[in-house]
Design a protein around this motif. Structure first.
Motif, PDB file in Angstrom:
ATOM      1  N   ARG A 107      58.967 -23.741 114.695  1.00  0.00           N
ATOM      2  CA  ARG A 107      60.262 -23.184 115.086  1.00  0.00           C
ATOM      3  C   ARG A 107      60.163 -21.671 115.177  1.00  0.00           C
ATOM      4  N   TRP A 108      61.056 -21.084 115.978  1.00  0.00           N
ATOM      5  CA  TRP A 108      61.065 -19.651 116.200  1.00  0.00           C
ATOM      6  C   TRP A 108      62.416 -19.054 115.851  1.00  0.00           C
ATOM      7  N   GLU A 109      62.402 -17.802 115.503  1.00  0.00           N
ATOM      8  CA  GLU A 109      63.601 -17.001 115.307  1.00  0.00           C
ATOM      9  C   GLU A 109      63.365 -15.702 116.053  1.00  0.00           C
ATOM     10  N   GLY A 110      64.415 -14.928 116.251  1.00  0.00           N
ATOM     11  CA  GLY A 110      64.202 -13.661 116.934  1.00  0.00           C
ATOM     12  C   GLY A 110      65.410 -12.762 116.914  1.00  0.00           C
ATOM     13  N   GLU A 111      65.167 -11.526 117.293  1.00  0.00           N
ATOM     14  CA  GLU A 111      66.207 -10.508 117.347  1.00  0.00           C
ATOM     15  C   GLU A 111      66.044  -9.726 118.643  1.00  0.00           C
ATOM     16  N   ILE A 112      67.116  -9.639 119.413  1.00  0.00           N
ATOM     17  CA  ILE A 112      67.086  -8.797 120.609  1.00  0.00           C
ATOM     18  C   ILE A 112      67.154  -7.353 120.140  1.00  0.00           C
ATOM     19  N   PHE A 115      59.777 -14.211 115.645  1.00  0.00           N
ATOM     20  CA  PHE A 115      59.106 -14.588 114.396  1.00  0.00           C
ATOM     21  C   PHE A 115      58.901 -16.089 114.369  1.00  0.00           C
ATOM     22  N   ASP A 116      57.830 -16.530 113.706  1.00  0.00           N
ATOM     23  CA  ASP A 116      57.770 -17.942 113.378  1.00  0.00           C
ATOM     24  C   ASP A 116      58.807 -18.159 112.269  1.00  0.00           C
ATOM     25  N   ALA A 117      59.236 -19.401 112.068  1.00  0.00           N
ATOM     26  CA  ALA A 117      60.323 -19.668 111.120  1.00  0.00           C
ATOM     27  C   ALA A 117      60.032 -19.183 109.702  1.00  0.00           C
ATOM     28  N   PRO A 118      58.811 -19.305 109.183  1.00  0.00           N
ATOM     29  CA  PRO A 118      58.583 -18.758 107.841  1.00  0.00           C
ATOM     30  C   PRO A 118      58.430 -17.229 107.817  1.00  0.00           C
ATOM     31  N   ARG A 119      58.464 -16.614 109.021  1.00  0.00           N
ATOM     32  CA  ARG A 119      58.321 -15.162 109.173  1.00  0.00           C
ATOM     33  C   ARG A 119      56.982 -14.638 108.636  1.00  0.00           C
ATOM     34  N   THR A 120      55.928 -15.396 108.910  1.00  0.00           N
ATOM     35  CA  THR A 120      54.590 -14.955 108.516  1.00  0.00           C
ATOM     36  C   THR A 120      53.902 -14.178 109.633  1.00  0.00           C
ATOM     37  N   VAL A 121      54.342 -14.402 110.872  1.00  0.00           N
ATOM     38  CA  VAL A 121      53.827 -13.655 112.020  1.00  0.00           C
ATOM     39  C   VAL A 121      54.998 -13.245 112.896  1.00  0.00           C
ATOM     40  N   GLU A 123      56.800 -11.896 131.580  1.00  0.00           N
ATOM     41  CA  GLU A 123      56.838 -11.564 130.156  1.00  0.00           C
ATOM     42  C   GLU A 123      55.502 -11.042 129.666  1.00  0.00           C
ATOM     43  N   TYR A 124      55.601 -10.080 128.765  1.00  0.00           N
ATOM     44  CA  TYR A 124      54.431  -9.498 128.107  1.00  0.00           C
ATOM     45  C   TYR A 124      54.615  -9.679 126.607  1.00  0.00           C
ATOM     46  N   TRP A 125      53.712 -10.410 125.992  1.00  0.00           N
ATOM     47  CA  TRP A 125      53.759 -10.681 124.560  1.00  0.00           C
ATOM     48  C   TRP A 125      52.701  -9.843 123.854  1.00  0.00           C
ATOM     49  N   GLY A 126      53.077  -9.281 122.718  1.00  0.00           N
ATOM     50  CA  GLY A 126      52.137  -8.514 121.909  1.00  0.00           C
ATOM     51  C   GLY A 126      52.288  -8.876 120.441  1.00  0.00           C
ATOM     52  N   ASP A 127      51.165  -9.030 119.756  1.00  0.00           N
ATOM     53  CA  ASP A 127      51.180  -9.302 118.321  1.00  0.00           C
ATOM     54  C   ASP A 127      51.644  -8.063 117.571  1.00  0.00           C
ATOM     55  N   ASP A 128      52.490  -8.257 116.579  1.00  0.00           N
ATOM     56  CA  ASP A 128      52.870  -7.160 115.701  1.00  0.00           C
ATOM     57  C   ASP A 128      51.830  -7.039 114.598  1.00  0.00           C
ATOM     58  N   GLY A 129      51.556  -5.822 114.176  1.00  0.00           N
ATOM     59  CA  GLY A 129      50.591  -5.608 113.105  1.00  0.00           C
ATOM     60  C   GLY A 129      50.282  -4.137 112.965  1.00  0.00           C
ATOM     61  N   PRO A 130      49.421  -3.823 112.037  1.00  0.00           N
ATOM     62  CA  PRO A 130      49.073  -2.414 111.811  1.00  0.00           C
ATOM     63  C   PRO A 130      48.215  -1.875 112.956  1.00  0.00           C
TER      64      PRO A 130
END
Length: 128
Positions: free
Chosen positions: A58-63, A80-86, A106-113
């Protein structure tokens, strides 16, 4: 839906993040196409909806941002994935005709340091 050139971005993203195919389909013109340049994929609307709704989990998100210019609508959404791990940021460019999505890119990018090499240069600072 709103007028002929507008799209309710919040309603679209609510249906998409909740993986509700029938609700998603109502936003697309019959011959709409979807492009994911990061992975070199071109989808019909039906294929895109299937890929979204059959994705495991499952997914969640914020505009975070919505910009409109004529028939072009741009959204930036943190997903976010539902557990908000990624999490990911997706920037979406919608071409809207007659109140429906005619084309979506659409352009998707991983969040991270930042990468280690850039951290070593001591450039920039956190946004938040």
């Amino acid at each position: 839906m709103q007028n002929k050139t507008e799209l309710d971005a919040a309603a679209y993203w609510a249906a998409t993040l909740a993986q509700r195919p029938d609700e998603m389909a109502a936003f697309f013109a019959p011959d709409a196409t979807v492009r994911w340049p990061n992975t070199n994929e071109l989808f019909t609307a039906a294929e895109f909806i299937r890929a979204n709704c059959e994705y495991p989990g499952r997914w969640e998100g914020e505009i975070e941002r919505v910009e409109a210019l004529g028939s072009l609508l741009v959204t930036v959404v943190r997903v976010f994935d539902a557990p908000r791990t990624v999490s990911f940021h997706v920037t979406s460019f919608f071409r809207v005709e007659e109140g429906r999505i005619a084309a979506l890119e659409e352009y998707w990018g991983d969040d991270g340091p930042p990468p280690a090499w850039r951290q070593a240069l001591h450039l920039g600072r956190p946004i938040r």
